[in-house]
Structure formats: C-alpha cells, structure tokens
Design a protein around this motif. Structure first.
Motif, PDB file in Angstrom:
ATOM      1  N   ASP A 282       1.176 -40.569  47.315  1.00  0.00           N
ATOM      2  CA  ASP A 282       0.951 -41.794  48.084  1.00  0.00           C
ATOM      3  C   ASP A 282      -0.542 -42.119  48.023  1.00  0.00           C
ATOM      4  O   ASP A 282      -1.371 -41.242  48.237  1.00  0.00           O
ATOM      5  CB  ASP A 282       1.392 -41.587  49.535  1.00  0.00           C
TER       6      ASP A 282
ATOM      7  N   ARG B 242      -0.792 -40.212  54.150  1.00  0.00           N
ATOM      8  CA  ARG B 242      -0.765 -38.785  53.775  1.00  0.00           C
ATOM      9  C   ARG B 242      -1.093 -37.908  54.979  1.00  0.00           C
ATOM     10  O   ARG B 242      -0.433 -36.889  55.218  1.00  0.00           O
ATOM     11  CB  ARG B 242      -1.734 -38.507  52.625  1.00  0.00           C
TER      12      ARG B 242
ATOM     13  N   PHE C 165      -0.724 -32.994  47.719  1.00  0.00           N
ATOM     14  CA  PHE C 165      -0.872 -34.447  47.647  1.00  0.00           C
ATOM     15  C   PHE C 165      -1.360 -34.902  46.282  1.00  0.00           C
ATOM     16  O   PHE C 165      -2.128 -34.195  45.622  1.00  0.00           O
ATOM     17  CB  PHE C 165      -1.883 -34.939  48.696  1.00  0.00           C
TER      18      PHE C 165
ATOM     19  N   GLU D 281      -2.547 -38.977  44.658  1.00  0.00           N
ATOM     20  CA  GLU D 281      -2.761 -40.364  45.086  1.00  0.00           C
ATOM     21  C   GLU D 281      -1.957 -41.384  44.296  1.00  0.00           C
ATOM     22  O   GLU D 281      -1.828 -42.530  44.712  1.00  0.00           O
ATOM     23  CB  GLU D 281      -4.245 -40.713  45.000  1.00  0.00           C
TER      24      GLU D 281
END
Length: 131
Positions: free
Chosen positions: A10, A16, A34, A36
């Motif tokens: 995300d 996040r 994570f 991006e």
C-alpha cells in the motif's frame, strides 16, 4: 491461526500504520512486512527464500507503478508465488472489478477501510477466514 506473516502492499503510510496497529491489537504474533507498490513487492519477494515468503499478501488497488490488479496478475502467473493467498482492498467497489479479481485468483476483494473500526472488521474478517 494460519497467517503468521503478512505482506501489505500500500502506498499510503497512514493506512500501513493503521493496519499494523490494528492487527497488533488482534494478534501480536503476526509479523507484518510492507511494500509501497507492486514493484517494491516483487523486489521484496525476490529477496526472500521460499520459507520466508508471506502467508498472505494484501494489495491496495490504487498504487503508482503497479496497481493491485496488476500485482495480482503477476503473483498468480508466477510459479513461485501463485500459491500465496491474495486479498485486494480498494476504495471503489465496482462489481466487475470484484469478479475480475476473483477470477484472477484473489481470495477476496474488500472495501478499503476508512475508520479504525472498519480496519478491525476487515482484519477480523480475513483472519477468521484463516482459522
């Protein structure tokens, strides 16, 4: 619980952080990674061994460089990654988009949460699927 390693892709830092915080409230043993965007996801996955791949990938649909749908196509066409369950979440909920992503192999397509309670509900929903 089936999902112990989740990769959230995300481009929105606030989303996040909210996801990580909310998931931590539900289950502190789940490790969240994570990326991006879809290109970062590919790079992240390529750097990890098969044993270190996530148990679940959650993709935001609206990302620069590689959308959630494009990322889903990449994952499901890859011999190495096609077994990983994928959930797409999006701010727009168009019926054709939902069915298209399901046909491509998404485990589910969910509305992107806009409140903390909506995040709790969403995370609870897919964590319940894992039980």
């Amino acid at each position: 619980m089936k999902y112990k390693h989740i990769l959230l892709v995300d481009d929105d830092l606030d989303d996040r952080m909210l996801f990580e915080q909310t998931l931590g409230e539900i289950d502190q043993e789940v490790l969240v990674h994570f990326a991006e965007n879809g290109l970062e996801m590919v790079s992240w996955l390529d750097k990890h061994t098969d044993e270190d791949l996530p148990d679940l990938i959650i993709l935001d649909q609206n990302m620069p460089k590689m959308s959630g749908r494009e990322s889903l196509i990449f994952l499901k066409e890859s011999l190495r990654y096609k077994h990983i369950p994928v959930i797409i979440y999006s701010t727009y909920q168009i019926r054709d988009f939902y069915f298209s992503c399901r046909e491509l192999g998404a485990l589910d397509v969910l509305a992107k949460p806009d409140t903390i309670q909506a995040y709790r509900d969403m995370i609870g929903q897919f964590m319940q699927v894992a039980s």
